[in-house]
Design a protein around this motif. Structure first.
Motif, short mmCIF file in Angstrom:
data_model
loop_
_atom_site.label_atom_id
_atom_site.label_comp_id
_atom_site.label_asym_id
_atom_site.label_seq_id
_atom_site.Cartn_x
_atom_site.Cartn_y
_atom_site.Cartn_z
N ARG A 42 0.84 -1.21 0.00
CA ARG A 42 0.00 0.00 0.00
C ARG A 42 0.87 1.25 0.00
O ARG A 42 0.59 2.22 -0.72
CB ARG A 42 -0.92 -0.02 1.23
N LYS A 43 1.95 1.21 0.77
CA LYS A 43 2.85 2.37 0.83
C LYS A 43 3.53 2.61 -0.50
O LYS A 43 3.62 3.74 -0.98
CB LYS A 43 3.88 2.14 1.94
N VAL A 44 4.02 1.53 -1.12
CA VAL A 44 4.70 1.63 -2.41
C VAL A 44 3.76 2.17 -3.49
O VAL A 44 4.16 2.93 -4.37
CB VAL A 44 5.27 0.25 -2.83
N SER A 45 2.48 1.77 -3.39
CA SER A 45 1.49 2.20 -4.40
C SER A 45 0.93 3.59 -4.12
O SER A 45 0.00 4.03 -4.79
CB SER A 45 0.33 1.21 -4.44
N ASN A 46 1.50 4.26 -3.11
CA ASN A 46 1.01 5.58 -2.70
C ASN A 46 -0.47 5.50 -2.30
O ASN A 46 -1.29 6.33 -2.68
CB ASN A 46 1.20 6.61 -3.83
N ASN A 47 -0.75 4.45 -1.54
CA ASN A 47 -2.10 4.19 -0.99
C ASN A 47 -3.15 3.87 -2.05
O ASN A 47 -4.35 3.93 -1.78
CB ASN A 47 -2.58 5.39 -0.15
N LYS A 48 -2.71 3.49 -3.23
CA LYS A 48 -3.65 3.08 -4.27
C LYS A 48 -4.22 1.69 -3.98
O LYS A 48 -5.35 1.37 -4.34
CB LYS A 48 -2.98 3.10 -5.65
N ILE A 49 -3.41 0.82 -3.38
CA ILE A 49 -3.87 -0.53 -3.01
C ILE A 49 -4.64 -0.42 -1.70
O ILE A 49 -4.15 0.14 -0.73
CB ILE A 49 -2.68 -1.49 -2.85
#
Length: 944
Positions: free
Chosen positions: A681-688
């Motif tokens: 989630r962090k890597v996806s900038n909260n997109k996941i």
């Protein structure tokens, strides 16, 4: 960019307090800096403090740097006392400590508790706090005390001044004082010897001046919040009593109230109210005078008398809850809302009879009728409290609503009120109306004002000159009875009090705040045109919210009120965006829109609970849905159409995803699963979306069940959520909701009918909440047609197991389908067909936004009490903030909304609600396993 001095302050203060509670951007300084008054200043910096140490650190630095600060609680102030162009200190809603005395005779309260919360704390003991302002559900204790807010019933006998026991204070230089602690007072005597000596000398000089002393005593027999509480200098000899009573009504100009301890008052449960209609305002005022004198003589017990003139009645006569006969009244008819309270029912009957006898000499337009029905008299008072905002709802867009707040000696009330009405005509305020706490001679008059031209400002100034002469000079009344001086009446204090008293007030300000850094310009203001400056614009932005007068009544129920913005603040920002667009400041408007996206749109739960707290029903959730719709791109619209036309496949994909997530969880374990998904989630900038161990398993339901034919038939539409989402791995239940519902219906003798092609059906809410209006309407129409067929054209009731879906259906369907959610269906169609044995264990229930808006909150409590011996309903939990899928994508909203839940339901063994997604979030942040109320009903029932 901050001015140099403020930048230096910022650089220094972040060494002591968290940077995330300090706001300097254009969005937050405007949103947080706006209060309920018709004035506006934009602060350079807003700091949302969580505790007293942070206030102390800020004050010490501000004192050193000579930077002014203003304190603010809920911002329901009406006179311009809670705004600043410097540093605005807002008390966080999390600052809510309290302590009730062992004998409940007093209660200590932190500044951010609302008056309603304080009364909820005291209610089990049959007690309450004395002050009872109309804004009590929103107004916070710090503001109630700092403004000496009174209200409907407390008069002058039970206001903050009269019920004050002690205070914990922080002065402008950071010095602290606890007036209940002898060690603290001894320390203060050593460090502030000259201060205390000056205070005593001020009291001595006033007491020795018989003329001024007499005037003070006379004026404080009425409600009076004009200037400082000079009665403290007359009423007390002890310097600490003088000190703390001067703080009451000082509007944050003398010290910060860290904690206040009130003596509690009795809260009698036996009450009766009557709406009494007189032929005109003169007759009504004469009746008030008689009631007041009879009360003072001990002949009657009357707790409140509220006046509403004909214009006031006209402003609410179209309310569906009001009697239809209001529209037929003559133009002079005036109402008194009278309340009496008693220790028991017998005393109440006696008191009612005494009041009726007192009014026999007056000609009434309708027969006098007292009601003891809680629902009925609560509605009377709700309407009375909503008069001010109701005027705002019918004003011309762009104009301000002004509420003035005066008091006359009761013997002059009828005469003075008629002269006030003459001033309305003289200055062409034809829409003005009068209401107020008549028993205290305290009247509010409300009118609308356009401040866009100098001519209109001049008209307002001329009118206020005449009003101040009428009230303060001709009748020796109060220019501000309970709303505080603020900037609104600062220019007229000397007119009301005279030179000697006004100079004493200036001495008091100088003594407490020698550097004039605490809320400068409020109460003491040498600018004779202060009431005409810094006027707040209210430009049009959207028909959905243009009626809003920014009173702030909506804020306590909003799930994002600590995280980001409140409904009022969302409206403030949208108005500013519209204003900037109107004057072609396009770049600034776009910048503000960008700042608004997360705080205003993404973290709005669109629960619309704000409309239930708003006196005129403004629904800011609908505004957010409108704005989301505006942002829908052609590509997104295409995807939404694809989902709409292939809904069953979408649900299959959801099931697959849920099953995959749960399988992965079972392999990796909870700790590793959380770590992995948090990282992704962090890597996806909260997109996941956020993963939780309360995430349901993917399921399918089998509607082809064997059952007996019966004359009792019901159409059961399991929502798409409950056809897709099952129990979580953390749940202790064994059966899915679908199976529990079927078992319960069969137990009650129902034959269940399922709509055809159920897998493709949806109420449309998932589309509506995201702004996909067309797709939402398509799904809603498909469902309505399917349910009409299944119910034999509305012959059978329709049950849906999810409350929010039912609300969407009720709002969208055009037919006469009878659609029920679990609570109402249980009470109307199940309870009488089952044998119920209560469980002897405490349960917690959460009433969803939808059930509240459908008026089912009390019915949910009723159902809970049918099934359990103890029902816990957390007083401060409104919307859970999960908001469909927001709980996955913006879990901080869910967490913030439920921050107080765990402590509220510690005793509960089981927990229940009526919406699957709400139950996910409730389980996550409470530590309890929330499930549908049908689980409880099924557990404690058997077939008859």
């Amino acid at each position: 960019m901050l001015p140099h001095k403020y930048q230096q302050f910022y650089n220094d203060i972040i060494k002591k307090i968290p940077e995330n509670i300090i706001f300097t951007d254009d969005l937050h300084t405007l949103a947080y800096g706006t209060d309920a008054s018709f004035y506006r200043l934009i602060p350079k910096m807003v700091i949302r403090v969580e505790n007293a140490q942070q206030v102390k650190d800020i004050l010490q630095l501000a004192y050193l740097m000579q930077i002014s600060v203003t304190f603010r609680a809920a911002g329901t102030s009406l006179s311009g006392q809670a705004i600043s162009d410097s540093i605005l200190i807002i008390t966080s809603r999390n600052w809510t400590d309290f302590k009730v005395a062992p004998d409940q005779s007093y209660v200590s309260l932190a500044p951010s508790l609302t008056g309603a919360q304080a009364n909820n704390i005291l209610s089990p003991y049959g007690k309450k706090i004395g002050p009872d302002p109309a804004s009590i559900n929103a107004a916070m204790i710090g503001g109630i005390a700092a403004n000496n807010a009174s209200g409907m019933c407390c008069g002058v006998a039970q206001n903050s001044y009269k019920t004050l026991k002690s205070m914990k204070l922080i002065f402008s230089d950071g010095t602290e004082l606890d007036t209940a602690d002898e060690n603290s007072k001894d320390s203060f005597r050593k460090t502030h010897k000259e201060f205390l000596e000056s205070l005593k000398s001020y009291a001595k000089s006033i007491k020795e001046d018989e003329k001024v002393s007499k005037k003070i005593k006379e004026k404080f027999k009425m409600k009076n919040t004009t200037g400082y509480s000079l009665n403290a200098l007359v009423d007390f000899d002890d310097e600490f009593e003088i000190l703390q009573h001067l703080i009451i009504g000082s509007e944050g100009t003398l010290a910060f109230i860290k904690e206040i301890t009130y003596y509690t008052v009795e809260d009698y449960k036996d009450k009766a109210s009557a709406l009494v209609y007189f032929k005109d305002v003169n007759e009504a005022c004469n009746a008030v005078t008689k009631l007041k004198l009879a009360k003072e003589n001990g002949d009657i017990v009357v707790d409140a008398v509220e006046l509403m003139d004909r214009a006031g009645l006209a402003s609410i006569e179209n309310d569906p809850n009001m009697p239809k006969y209001l529209k037929d009244f003559d133009k002079e008819v005036t109402a008194l809302l009278i309340e009496t309270r008693a220790k028991n029912a017998k005393d109440l009957d006696t008191q009612i009879k005494q009041i009726e006898e007192s009014l026999e000499e007056f000609s009434l337009v309708r027969d006098l009728y007292f009601t003891k029905d809680v629902k009925e008299y609560t509605q009377y008072w709700k309407i009375r409290k909503g008069l001010f905002p109701a005027v705002g709802a019918v004003r011309n867009i762009g104009t301000s609503v002004i509420i003035e707040d005066i008091a006359f000696p009761i013997k002059y009330m009828a005469e003075a009120t008629l002269k006030l009405q003459e001033l309305f005509k003289k200055h062409n305020y034809t829409e003005a109306l009068i209401f107020g706490h008549a028993l205290e001679g305290n009247l509010h008059f409300v009118f609308t004002q356009d401040f866009s031209t100098q001519e209109e400002i001049k008209r307002y100034d001329d009118f206020m000159y005449d009003v101040t002469q009428l009230v303060a000079v001709n009748y020796q009344g109060s220019l501000k009875a309970e709303h505080g001086t603020g900037r609104n009446m600062a220019a007229f204090i000397e007119l009301e009090w005279g030179k000697i008293a006004y100079n004493m007030m200036k001495n008091i300000k100088k003594l407490f705040d020698p550097n004039d850094i605490l809320n400068p310009g409020v109460i003491i203001n040498e600018d004779k045109e202060a009431h005409l400056k810094n006027l707040k614009p209210l430009p049009a932005t959207n028909d959905l919210v243009d009626k809003c007068i920014e009173c702030g009544f909506c804020e306590p129920v909003c799930p994002s009120n600590v995280l980001t913005l409140t409904p009022r603040q969302r409206i403030v920002i949208n108005r500013e965006i519209s204003r900037l667009q109107e004057i072609q400041e396009i770049k600034k408007a776009q910048d503000l829109k960008q700042l608004y996206q997360y705080d205003g749109i993404e973290t709005c739960a669109t629960c619309s609970l704000c409309s239930t707290a708003c006196p005129v029903g403004i629904d800011t959730g609908s505004l957010t849905k409108y704005l989301r719709h505006e942002q829908v791109t052609p590509a997104q619209d295409k995807v939404a159409n694809l989902i709409t036309n292939n809904f069953s496949r979408t649900l299959s994909s959801m099931r697959f995803g849920l099953k995959a997530a749960n399988l992965t969880h079972s392999i990796l374990g909870t700790s590793m699963m959380k770590s992995l998904t948090s990282g992704l989630r962090k890597v996806s900038n909260n997109k996941i979306p956020r993963w939780s161990e309360n995430l349901p398993k993917g399921i399918s339901v089998n509607t082809r069940i064997e059952q007996k034919a019966s004359n009792l038939k019901v159409v059961y539409f399991p929502s798409c959520l409950n056809r897709t989402m099952g129990l979580s791995s953390a749940s202790k239940e064994e059966k899915e909701l679908f199976d529990v519902t079927v078992e319960l219906l069969n137990k009650a003798g129902y034959e269940i009918i399922f709509p055809k092609k159920i897998e493709s059906l949806c109420c449309g809410m998932p589309f509506s909440s995201k702004g996909f209006t067309t797709q939402a309407n398509t799904k809603s129409k498909q469902l309505e047609e399917a349910l009409l067929e299944a119910s034999n054209n509305a012959q059978y009731p329709v049950l849906c197991d999810t409350s929010p879906c039912v609300k969407k259906m009720v709002e969208s369907f055009k037919s006469k389908l009878k659609v029920f959610e679990p609570i109402e269906f249980a009470l109307e169609h199940l309870i009488d067909k089952l044998d119920i044995e209560k469980i002897d264990e405490p349960i917690a229930i959460h009433s969803t936004c939808s059930t509240r808006k459908m008026g089912l909150y009390e019915k949910f409590v009723e159902l809970g009490n049918i099934c359990s011996t103890k029902v816990i309903v957390p007083a401060d939990i409104t919307c859970c903030g999960f908001a469909g899928d927001r709980g996955f994508n913006y879990p901080e909203l869910n967490q913030s909304a439920l921050r107080n839940l765990p402590n509220s339901i510690k005793e509960a063994k089981y927990a229940f609600s009526t919406s699957k997604t709400c139950e996910i979030g409730l389980s996550e942040y409470s530590g309890k396993d929330y499930n549908s109320i049908f689980y409880l009903l099924n557990r404690c029932s058997s077939a008859k």
